[in-house]
Design a protein around this motif. Sequence first.
Motif, PDB file in Angstrom:
ATOM      1  N   TRP A   1      37.822  50.599  28.520  1.00  0.00           N
ATOM      2  CA  TRP A   1      37.084  49.609  29.383  1.00  0.00           C
ATOM      3  C   TRP A   1      35.923  48.989  28.883  1.00  0.00           C
ATOM      4  O   TRP A   1      35.649  47.817  28.945  1.00  0.00           O
ATOM      5  CB  TRP A   1      37.114  50.298  30.722  1.00  0.00           C
ATOM      6  CG  TRP A   1      38.101  50.848  31.270  1.00  0.00           C
ATOM      7  CD1 TRP A   1      39.526  50.166  31.200  1.00  0.00           C
ATOM      8  CD2 TRP A   1      38.305  51.999  32.378  1.00  0.00           C
ATOM      9  NE1 TRP A   1      40.098  50.746  32.126  1.00  0.00           N
ATOM     10  CE2 TRP A   1      39.705  52.050  32.545  1.00  0.00           C
ATOM     11  CE3 TRP A   1      37.428  52.818  32.762  1.00  0.00           C
ATOM     12  CZ2 TRP A   1      40.130  53.128  33.398  1.00  0.00           C
ATOM     13  CZ3 TRP A   1      37.961  53.972  33.385  1.00  0.00           C
ATOM     14  CH2 TRP A   1      39.217  54.063  33.761  1.00  0.00           C
TER      15      TRP A   1
ATOM     16  N   GLU B   1      43.345  51.090  39.381  1.00  0.00           N
ATOM     17  CA  GLU B   1      44.919  51.474  39.122  1.00  0.00           C
ATOM     18  C   GLU B   1      44.834  52.839  38.495  1.00  0.00           C
ATOM     19  O   GLU B   1      45.871  53.677  39.138  1.00  0.00           O
ATOM     20  CB  GLU B   1      45.775  50.390  38.285  1.00  0.00           C
ATOM     21  CG  GLU B   1      46.037  49.234  39.104  1.00  0.00           C
ATOM     22  CD  GLU B   1      46.642  48.012  38.237  1.00  0.00           C
ATOM     23  OE1 GLU B   1      46.955  48.651  37.062  1.00  0.00           O
ATOM     24  OE2 GLU B   1      46.909  47.199  38.559  1.00  0.00           O
TER      25      GLU B   1
ATOM     26  N   SER C   1      36.364  46.687  26.246  1.00  0.00           N
ATOM     27  CA  SER C   1      36.821  45.311  26.701  1.00  0.00           C
ATOM     28  C   SER C   1      35.767  44.300  27.119  1.00  0.00           C
ATOM     29  O   SER C   1      35.579  43.206  26.705  1.00  0.00           O
ATOM     30  CB  SER C   1      37.807  45.459  28.071  1.00  0.00           C
ATOM     31  OG  SER C   1      38.852  46.107  27.431  1.00  0.00           O
TER      32      SER C   1
ATOM     33  N   GLU D   1      35.471  37.343  34.642  1.00  0.00           N
ATOM     34  CA  GLU D   1      36.978  37.726  34.728  1.00  0.00           C
ATOM     35  C   GLU D   1      37.347  38.741  34.039  1.00  0.00           C
ATOM     36  O   GLU D   1      37.920  39.717  34.527  1.00  0.00           O
ATOM     37  CB  GLU D   1      37.452  36.505  33.696  1.00  0.00           C
ATOM     38  CG  GLU D   1      39.045  36.389  33.720  1.00  0.00           C
ATOM     39  CD  GLU D   1      39.387  35.146  32.985  1.00  0.00           C
ATOM     40  OE1 GLU D   1      40.803  35.178  32.701  1.00  0.00           O
ATOM     41  OE2 GLU D   1      38.781  34.255  32.731  1.00  0.00           O
ATOM     42  N   THR D   2      36.633  39.205  32.920  1.00  0.00           N
ATOM     43  CA  THR D   2      36.888  40.372  32.336  1.00  0.00           C
ATOM     44  C   THR D   2      36.342  41.582  32.983  1.00  0.00           C
ATOM     45  O   THR D   2      37.207  42.928  33.211  1.00  0.00           O
ATOM     46  CB  THR D   2      35.925  40.729  30.937  1.00  0.00           C
ATOM     47  OG1 THR D   2      36.611  39.478  30.276  1.00  0.00           O
ATOM     48  CG2 THR D   2      36.176  41.787  30.133  1.00  0.00           C
ATOM     49  N   SER D   3      35.448  41.543  33.826  1.00  0.00           N
ATOM     50  CA  SER D   3      35.086  42.624  34.608  1.00  0.00           C
ATOM     51  C   SER D   3      35.861  42.766  35.739  1.00  0.00           C
ATOM     52  O   SER D   3      36.228  43.833  35.983  1.00  0.00           O
ATOM     53  CB  SER D   3      33.578  42.198  35.144  1.00  0.00           C
ATOM     54  OG  SER D   3      33.246  43.278  36.100  1.00  0.00           O
ATOM     55  N   GLU D   4      36.375  41.854  36.251  1.00  0.00           N
ATOM     56  CA  GLU D   4      37.528  42.087  37.484  1.00  0.00           C
ATOM     57  C   GLU D   4      38.889  42.759  36.898  1.00  0.00           C
ATOM     58  O   GLU D   4      39.470  43.641  37.501  1.00  0.00           O
ATOM     59  CB  GLU D   4      37.866  40.626  38.149  1.00  0.00           C
ATOM     60  CG  GLU D   4      36.772  40.056  38.946  1.00  0.00           C
ATOM     61  CD  GLU D   4      36.982  38.765  39.488  1.00  0.00           C
ATOM     62  OE1 GLU D   4      37.913  38.026  38.810  1.00  0.00           O
ATOM     63  OE2 GLU D   4      36.159  38.102  40.099  1.00  0.00           O
ATOM     64  N   GLU D   5      39.105  42.216  35.578  1.00  0.00           N
ATOM     65  CA  GLU D   5      40.440  42.780  35.058  1.00  0.00           C
ATOM     66  C   GLU D   5      40.260  44.640  34.776  1.00  0.00           C
ATOM     67  O   GLU D   5      41.054  45.282  34.901  1.00  0.00           O
ATOM     68  CB  GLU D   5      40.782  42.020  33.660  1.00  0.00           C
ATOM     69  CG  GLU D   5      41.236  40.818  33.844  1.00  0.00           C
ATOM     70  CD  GLU D   5      41.534  40.064  32.433  1.00  0.00           C
ATOM     71  OE1 GLU D   5      41.140  40.729  31.510  1.00  0.00           O
ATOM     72  OE2 GLU D   5      41.827  38.878  32.510  1.00  0.00           O
ATOM     73  N   VAL D   6      38.951  44.588  34.388  1.00  0.00           N
ATOM     74  CA  VAL D   6      38.636  46.044  33.774  1.00  0.00           C
ATOM     75  C   VAL D   6      38.333  46.869  35.090  1.00  0.00           C
ATOM     76  O   VAL D   6      39.004  48.171  35.183  1.00  0.00           O
ATOM     77  CB  VAL D   6      37.227  46.070  32.959  1.00  0.00           C
ATOM     78  CG1 VAL D   6      36.812  47.476  33.332  1.00  0.00           C
ATOM     79  CG2 VAL D   6      37.286  45.842  31.868  1.00  0.00           C
ATOM     80  N   GLU D   7      37.876  46.420  36.320  1.00  0.00           N
ATOM     81  CA  GLU D   7      37.937  46.969  37.502  1.00  0.00           C
ATOM     82  C   GLU D   7      39.185  47.349  38.174  1.00  0.00           C
ATOM     83  O   GLU D   7      39.429  48.292  39.017  1.00  0.00           O
ATOM     84  CB  GLU D   7      36.946  46.350  38.527  1.00  0.00           C
ATOM     85  CG  GLU D   7      35.325  46.360  38.060  1.00  0.00           C
ATOM     86  CD  GLU D   7      34.429  45.515  39.250  1.00  0.00           C
ATOM     87  OE1 GLU D   7      35.042  45.004  40.188  1.00  0.00           O
ATOM     88  OE2 GLU D   7      33.262  45.564  39.001  1.00  0.00           O
ATOM     89  N   LYS D   8      40.136  46.550  38.107  1.00  0.00           N
ATOM     90  CA  LYS D   8      41.494  46.426  38.474  1.00  0.00           C
ATOM     91  C   LYS D   8      42.167  47.673  37.795  1.00  0.00           C
ATOM     92  O   LYS D   8      42.822  48.472  38.218  1.00  0.00           O
ATOM     93  CB  LYS D   8      42.228  45.114  38.305  1.00  0.00           C
ATOM     94  CG  LYS D   8      43.660  45.057  38.854  1.00  0.00           C
ATOM     95  CD  LYS D   8      44.293  43.867  38.603  1.00  0.00           C
ATOM     96  CE  LYS D   8      45.959  43.938  39.134  1.00  0.00           C
ATOM     97  NZ  LYS D   8      46.438  42.682  38.675  1.00  0.00           N
ATOM     98  N   SER D   9      42.064  47.580  36.521  1.00  0.00           N
ATOM     99  CA  SER D   9      42.532  48.615  35.729  1.00  0.00           C
ATOM    100  C   SER D   9      41.895  49.996  36.022  1.00  0.00           C
ATOM    101  O   SER D   9      42.670  51.180  36.132  1.00  0.00           O
ATOM    102  CB  SER D   9      42.353  48.371  34.054  1.00  0.00           C
ATOM    103  OG  SER D   9      42.874  49.474  33.184  1.00  0.00           O
TER     104      SER D   9
END
Length: 1866
Positions: free
Chosen positions: A1174, A1223, A1177, A1212-1220
Motif C-alpha cells: 500500500w 477489503e 502504491s 485516486e491512488t489513495s482511494e484505491e489503497v483505502e479500498k484495498s
Amino acid sequence: MASVDDTMANKESESAGLTFPGRRRNSMEINPPKFGGSPDLDHTDNLTIVLFGNSASVQFERENILLGEENPIKTETSRIVPLQKEISEHHISLINMIDLHETDSVDTLIDQLVNEHKIHIFIFVVRLGQLTDADKMGLEWLRKVFGDKVFQFVIILFTYEREEECDTIKDYLKNDPVLEQLLEKCGGRFHSCNKMMNNQSEMSDLMNKIELLFNENNQQRYTGEMYNTVLKQREGLKNSESQSDCCSEPTINKERMEDTTTSETGEKYGGKNKDLLTRVRPDQCLQQEDDKKYNLFHRLHLEGWQQNKLSTSDVLQLTTHSVQSHEFCAEEELIQTFLQKLLMMNYRVRYINSDKGKEQDHTQRRDKYSKNEGDIFDDVFKDVTLSTKGTSLSEQIHPMDVQMAVFHCADGFLKQLMVTKLSQCQYALPLLIPDPDTQQIEFPLWTFRQINKSWKMRNTNNKIISQTHPIYKAQTPMVSFLRFGSVSSSKSQLMNSLINEKHNTFFHRNCPGSSRTRVLMDGVVEIAWFSPSGKNTDKFTDCVAFCNLHGDAGDHEKQLQILTEMASVNVVLVPRFDRDDKSAAKIQNLYKDRKPLIFLLTEDGSTVIETKKGKFKLGLKDRNQSEVSEEIRRTINDCLSESSSTFRLEYLSKHSDIRVDEEDDDDCRRGREAAQQMMSLLEKKDLTEIKDSFLPHQGKLWHQWSQKNKELHRPRADETEMEIIKKKKEMKVIREQQHESNISEFMKYFINEIDSDAANKNIYFLKLLEIHLDEYISADLSAIHTKYDEKWSTVVRLKENNDKSEQLKAEQTELERISEDLQAAGFGLEHIMREIGQIYESCSSVKKNKKDLQFDFSSLPSLAAEMMVSGFPLELMDGDAAHVPVIWISAVLDKLIQKLGDQRVFVLSVLGLQSSGKSTMLNAMFGLQFAVSAGRCTRGAFMQLVRVSDEMKTQMNFDYILVVDTEGLRALELAGRSTRDQDNELATFVAGLANLTLINIFGENPSEMQDILQIVVQVLMRMKKVRLNPRCVFVHQNVSDVTAGEKNKEGRRRLQETLDEMTKLAAEEEVYNAECFNDVIRFDARNDVKYFAHLWEGNPPMAPPNPNYCDNIQELKETIMSHAAKSDKIMLTHLKDRIKDLWEALLKEQFVFSFRNSLEISAYRKLETEYSKWSWSLRSAMMETENKLHNKIENEAINEIEETDLQTELKETSEEVEKSMSEFFEKDKDKNILIHWKSSFEIKDVQENIVKETKRKLNEILQQRELKKKIDALKTHHENTLYEKSKTLALKLKDQASDEETLKKEFDVFWKQYVKKIITDTPAIKDIDILTDVKRLLNDIHQGCLPEDHRKDDSDYNIFNVLSFSEYVIFKRSTKKEMQDAVKDACRTVKGTSGSTQTLSPEDEAQIRSLVKDVEQQTERMIQSFNISKMGYNISCIQKLTGCIKMRVTEHQEGPVNYKFKNEFFMVLVLSICKRANKMITEQQRLFKEANDPVLYLERKRAEYYSIFQKYCHGATSAAIFGEIICQKLKEPIEQSVYKKTARDLTGEMRSNCSSLNGNRSNLEKHILKTLAEEEDFDKYINYIHNPRDHFKSFIRDEVSQYITDKFSVSVLRKMKENIKLLQQKIMDAACESTKHVQMNRGDAGLWLKSFTQQLSDELIFSEKDLSGVKHDDVNDFNLLEDVIRQELLAIVSDISSSFNTKTFPVNLDYRFRPYEILFDHFCQCCWVQCPFCNVICTNTIENHDGDHSVSFHRVSGLSGIYYSNTEKLSAHICTSAVANSNLFFYPNESQKVCWRDYRTAGDDYAKWSITPDLSELPYWKWFVCRFQKDLEKHYSKTFEGQGKIPDEWKRYSKQDALESLDKYI
C-alpha cells in the motif's frame, strides 16, 4: 409442462418429513441434476425401466419416444423382450407391461422379469383426469406382487392430450383424495407428458427424475432377492392357512381388554365373537398388518431408511432442530425429537405429543347443538350421531412404535447408542425383536455391550458390598412375564410396580401418549433390571432381570420357549381359560415344568395360593394394586430363594433360529475377533505392570522427557547456556531411548487392525476393545479403590487424633503407593493412542522410522485423525504426565485437515472440580461418550468433534464444535503430587484454547466455589492480557430448588460479588488493573449463569435422570449456540498453532510474558507485507506527481506548492489503497486478529508523510531555482550568443559553402576565440577535496589546534565502529563508588576502578551511539537538500554541516548527562560523517561541473554548433535552423527524463521481481543475513550489527546494481527504449498541435514556441527561456519546422539510445532519482531501534510506532560486546533465555543493578522492549558465533571462555543449517 410437475414435486418434497442433514430424503426435488453431470451413474450402463398401467393412457405410434408403435398385449406375450432405447444420451432397457398385469401369463412373465433383470424404476402410467378402478387397483397389484419395498422405485406418469389439461394438474390432485393417496404411496413422485410421448424435453426431464430417484435410493435396484422374500412371506401365509380352517384370531392389540376387527363386509365385531372372525382370511390379516407397518414408516418418513440405515453421524450432528426445545412437534419431526430427547437422557422421550395429537379434539360433538335446553337422558345416556369434525383421520402414533421404528432403521452403532441411552433413562431394553418384514427374531447382543450395571448388596456378614458388571455378562436371576389371551390388567404396569413404582420402566397402556394401535411391539421381548442399593427398603436383595413378552405369548412360540427356558421364575397373566382354548396346551406345559410359576388371574380376586410346590396363583380382579404388587414381590422372592437358576444375557446367542446381530454383521464379527485376539495378549498380566510391559513409550521415559522439557523452559536462577544445552542433549537421549524401545506385539496388532480401509470394522473393533479393557480392569480397579478409601480413612483418623507417630508416616507412604497403583491400573483406549503418539514423537524427533514398525511412522497420525472423524475423542493433554504432546497433536490435526479440509471450529471447553458432572453434562448435551463411570474420571484433557449440519453452517458460520473435556481440578487422588500450579496450567490451557468455557460448579459449598472461581478469574485475566478473549458461562449444578426465581437472583448476585472479589485478588497477583469481573470479560450474570437440577430423580441405582436436568441441558445448549453465533471462529490450522502457542507459554512460569501467538505473528507479517504494498502504491504515484511538478518548477510554470494540490493528485491512488485496505481487514481469513492493528496501520499517516516530504523537496527546488537563475541565465546567454555569432560568420562565408575545409578552419578559429573569451569572463569550475576542506575548517574552529592523531590517514576516521566512547568524554563529576558485586553478572564493563580513569555506563554508551546515528541521518538529509548537482559545491555546505553537528553535540552534553565531549569527539564525528558523504558530494559535483563548466559543456556542444553553422552556410531556411536548435536544446532534457522515468519503472519492477525487495522489511533482512553468510565477510557483519541502517542501504544499493547488470538488456534497455519512444511521440504531438494552434490563430514563431513548451512542461525541463537569445522572427514555415524537428529528433533519439549502457545509467542520474535511493526511502521508513542487549533491530514496520519494540528472534548478547563483569569473557547468553533467569544481572548505569528478568525497570530504553522469555533462538547466530569466534574475540579484545564458553552443540550447525533456519523462522 415440466414446470407444473416440478412445482408439485417441490411441494411434496417440502412436506416430506424426517430429514437428517447430509442424507437425502425419499422424495423428488425441484430442478434435478442433469444426467450428463452426475457422477453417480455410468451412462454406458443400461437403465432398466418397467412400464405398467392402462393402454388407454398412452398412444402407440412411431413418434412415441418411449414406447414406439407396438402394444405388447397384441403380440406374443410368452416372453418379455426389452426395448433398447437411447433417450437424452442414456441407454435404457424398457420393459413394457402395459395391460399385461391383467393377462393369465403374468406370473410367468414376472418370474422372468425379476430373474433376468435388476430394475431401476417402475413407471405407473395414468391418464390425467380419467382415474379408473383398474388404475386404482394397479398400484395395489404392484404391491401384492413385488412387496412394499417396490414403492421406493415407483414414479407415477400422468399423460394428457391437450396442454391446457396440464395447467390444471394442481387442482386436480388437490380435489381427488384417492389420487392423492396413490401419489402419497409413491413418495409424492410424479411426472407429466403428452399421451403420444413425443416431446423430447418432457422425456429428458423424465430421465432426470429417474436419475434423481436412483441416487436417492443409494443406487439400489429392485432385485430377485427382494422378490423371493415376498414369495417366502406368501408361502408362509399359505402354510398357516392350511394348518387352520380359519383365521381364529387376527393380530390385534392384545393388551386391550376388547378390540374390534373388520370383516369382509365391513361389519365390526367384538373381540370375543370368534365365529364371526372366521370370515377374515389369513392373507387379509397379514395384508392389514403390512399396511399398518407401511403406513407407520410412511407417517414417520422413514421409508428410505429401512434399507439405507440411520447412523450415529446422522443423529449426533448439530441441527436447527436439536438446539431447540420441543414439547410438541409435527409427525415428520417425531423421529428427530425422539432422538434429541433420548440423547439427552430425558425419559420424557416416550411422552412426545405430535401437533396432530395436540390439535385433535378428543371430545366428540353433536352435529348441531340443540337450541332447546338439554336433557341428561338425551345428552349423555342416549346414543347420538357424532361428528368427526376436529378428529384426526389417523390415530396418534404409539410412542413405542416411534422407538422401534427408529431401531429398525438404525445401523448397529446407532442401535447401541439408543439402547445405552434407554438404559440410562432406566427404561426396559429390546431383547428379542421380530423383523417387521420377515418376522425372524433378532437378539441385539451388540447393543448391550456398553451397558454396565452397579448395585449394592449385603454379604453373609451383613456387610454392604458393591458390584459393577457389564450387563451382558451379569449372572442374575431372571423373571419372565407372559400373557395369554386378552386381559383387563396391564402386565407392563404391574411389572413397573415391582421394579420402580415411581418410574414407568415398561411402557403401558395408561402412560401418557399411549394409543389404541401398536404396530411394532407384538412379539418384542424387553428386559430391565432391578438393582438394589444395599438398604433394607430394597424390594429384592440381589440384582434381578425382568423380561416382558409383548403380545399374546401363544402367538410367539419361539420367544415363549426362550424365556421359559432361561427364566428363574415365570409369571403368567391369563383370563379365565377353558381346556379347549388354543393356548391351553402351552399353559399346561408351563405348569408341568419344574421352574417356579406364578399365575396372575385377571378375572379372579383371590390372594396368593400355592397350588403345588413352586406353583402359585393370585387374583387381580377388584384388588388393591399395592397389595397385589407386594404379594407378587414376596412370592417372587420366595421362588428365587428356592431357585439356583441364573440368567446371563450373552447366552441367548446360543439359541438356534434367532439371528444374533454380532454374528450376522461381518464387520462386527471381524472386529470382535480382533478385539478378543488383543485381549488374549493381556491374559494373566498384573494390571499395575501392563502399561510398562505393553506401552513402554509412554511410561518412565515420556514422563522424564516431559519433566526435562518443563525444566528447560523454567531455568534455575544460575543456569548457564551450557546447562541449557546439556538439558537439550538429555532430552534427545531420552527420545533416542524411546525410539529404541520395542513396539509390543499388543501395539503391533492394534496398529495393523486400525490401519485398514474397513471403516465399520475398525469402529466395531475399537468399541469392543474399549469395552473389553473396561471389563478387564474393573475388578482390580475396584479393589484398589477400596484399599485407597480404607487407607485414606485411616490417615484421616490419625490426623484428627493429632497422631504424629511413625504409624502415620507409614500409612501415608502406603497411601502414596496405592495412589501410584491407582494411576498405573488405568488402561484404556486413550493409553493405546497415547502410546502411538509417543511412537510418532520419538520417530519424529530422531527423524527415522522404527525397525519394528511395518510402515512409515508419518502415517500414524492419520489413524488418530480417522478415529476423530468417526467420533472418538483424542487425548489433548496427557493427564499422567501433565504434558501436551504438541508434535503428535499437530500431526493429527494436519491429517484431520487433509481429510476434512481446513474447517471452521467453535471450541467449547469445560472446567470444574473433580466429579462435578462435567463429562456427564457434555455427553447429555451432544450425545458424546466421554468416560463418566466410577473410577474412570477424566485425566488431562480430551477433544472430540461434533459435526454441524449444512443448514446450521450458514447460520453459525462454523463447521464443527470441538468439545474439550478436562480433568477435574483439585483431584483427590493427585493431592500428593498435584499443585495449584498444575490446576492453573490446565485451566489456562483449555480456557485459552476455547471460544467459550463452561465453568462447572457442583453444589452450593462456598469454599469449593471459591477454589474454582479463583483459578478461573486468574485464567481469564491472563487471556485478556494476551489478547485472547474467551467467554464463559457458569453452570451451577445440583441446586436443590431451581424453580425459585428469587433464590436464583440471590445466587447470581452472590456469584457476581464473589467474582468481583476474586478479580481484585487476582489483579494483585497478575499486576492488572481491574476492580470487577466485568473489567476482565464481558459477563451478563442474568444470562451467563445457569442453575441445574439434581441429575437423578430419586436415589440411584434405580433413579432415572431428572427431566428438569435435561431441560437445563437444552437451555444451556441454546445459550452456547447464542454465544457461538456471535463468536469468532478458528480454523483448524489456527487451532494447531493456538495449541502450540498456549502450551509453549504455559511451560514457562510467566505465562503473560511468555505467550507468543503464532497466529498473530503470522497475521502481522502478512499485514506488514500488505502495508508495504500500500505504501509503495502511494509512494510510486507521488513520484510521478513529484517529477511532473519538478519539471514545471524548473520551467517556471508554477511558483508555489500547496499540500492540498499534492493531496488532490494522490486522491485516486489513495482511494484505491483505502479500498484495498478495507477489503483486507474485512475479508481476510485472519480479520479478527488483524483488527487489533487497524488503527496502528493508518495509511493516512503514510500518505501525510509522503505528501509532506514531497512538498519539502519541491519547495527546496523552488528556492534553488531562484539561486541558480544566474548560472542558468549565463549559460543560456553563452549558448545563444554562440548561435548568433556562428550565424553571422556563416552568412559571411556563404559563398564558400562548397569548400568544407575552409568552413571548418574558419569555424575553429571563431570557436577558439569565443570560448577563450567566455573562459576569461567565467572561470572554470575547479575539482574539490571535501576532507581537506573539512580539516581546514576544523583547524580554524580550534585555532590551529587540530591534534596530531587526527591528521592521520582518512581511512582511520570511523566513529561508527567505535566500541566505547569513554575516551571521547570528560566526566562532569567523578565518583569513588566501586562495584561490590563482582559475581557472574553478564553485563558490559561498568565498574569504577580506584584509579583516575572512569568508563561510561552501558546506558550512556547507548545514548551516545544513538546521537551519532541521529546526526548521521540528519546530515545525510541536509546534504541531499544542498542539491549539489544543480547548485554546485561550496565550502558553505561544510560550514552548515559542521554547524548542525556542533549544535546537536552541544544540546546533548547540556542535557541530563554526567559528561562532556572532548573536542576530539566533535572532530572525529565531523570527519567520519564527511568521509561517508564524500563520494556522494563528489559525484554530485561532477554532474554539476559537466553541466555548467564552460570548457566541458561547450566542448560537448561543439559538434552541434558546427552542424548549425554548416546549415547556415548552405542557405538553410530559418525554420530549418530553428528546428535543429530546438532539437539540440531538447537533447539533455530528453535524456534526463528518460533516465528518471526508467529509474522509477525499474524500481517498481524490482519491487515485484527481486526476491529480496518484493516483501516487507523482515524479508529484506532475511536476504541480508543470507548474503552475509554466503560472503562470510566479518567486517560487513560488524557493520550490520552496529550500523544496521547503513548496511541496509549498502545492501539495497548492491542489489539494485546487480539487478541492473543482470537485467540490463532484457529489462533496463527495453524500458529506456520504450520511454524514449513514448517521449518522442509526445514531442511530435506537441509540435503538431502547436503548428495547428499557430495556423488557426495566425500567430508567429513566438506563439508556436510558447504552445510547444507549455505542452511539454509536465514531461521535460524545457521552456521558452532556453531559447531566449535565439532570434526566430523570420520563422514562418511551421510545417517545415515540424518536419525538421521530426527528422532531427530521430537522430537525437538514436544518439541518446546508443549511449545507454550499464555504466552511464547510474552516473547520469542524480542521487535522488536513483532506484536504490527510492527503495531505501521506502523500506527504511520504519523502526530502527536496537535491542539494548544484543543490538537486534525492532521489526515494526512503522516508525515511532505505538507499543513495545519487539523482534521474533534475539541474538547472542556477546555479539554486541556484552561480557561478564570483572572478566574478559564475552557473554554467550541469548536475550530470551537471559530474561528468564532470576540470578543474572546487568548495570544500566553505575548506581543501578538490575536483574535481567526485571529488565523493564532499568529505564526507558529497556522498558520499551518486549523480550519474551523462551527458547526461540535462531540457529543462524549460533553458527555465526562459532564461525567468527576468533574474529569476534579479536574485535572486542575478549574471549568466549569460562562462563561465556560457546556450547559444543552450537558447533554442529553448518552454514546450510543456518540458511535453512532463516527460511523456517523468518
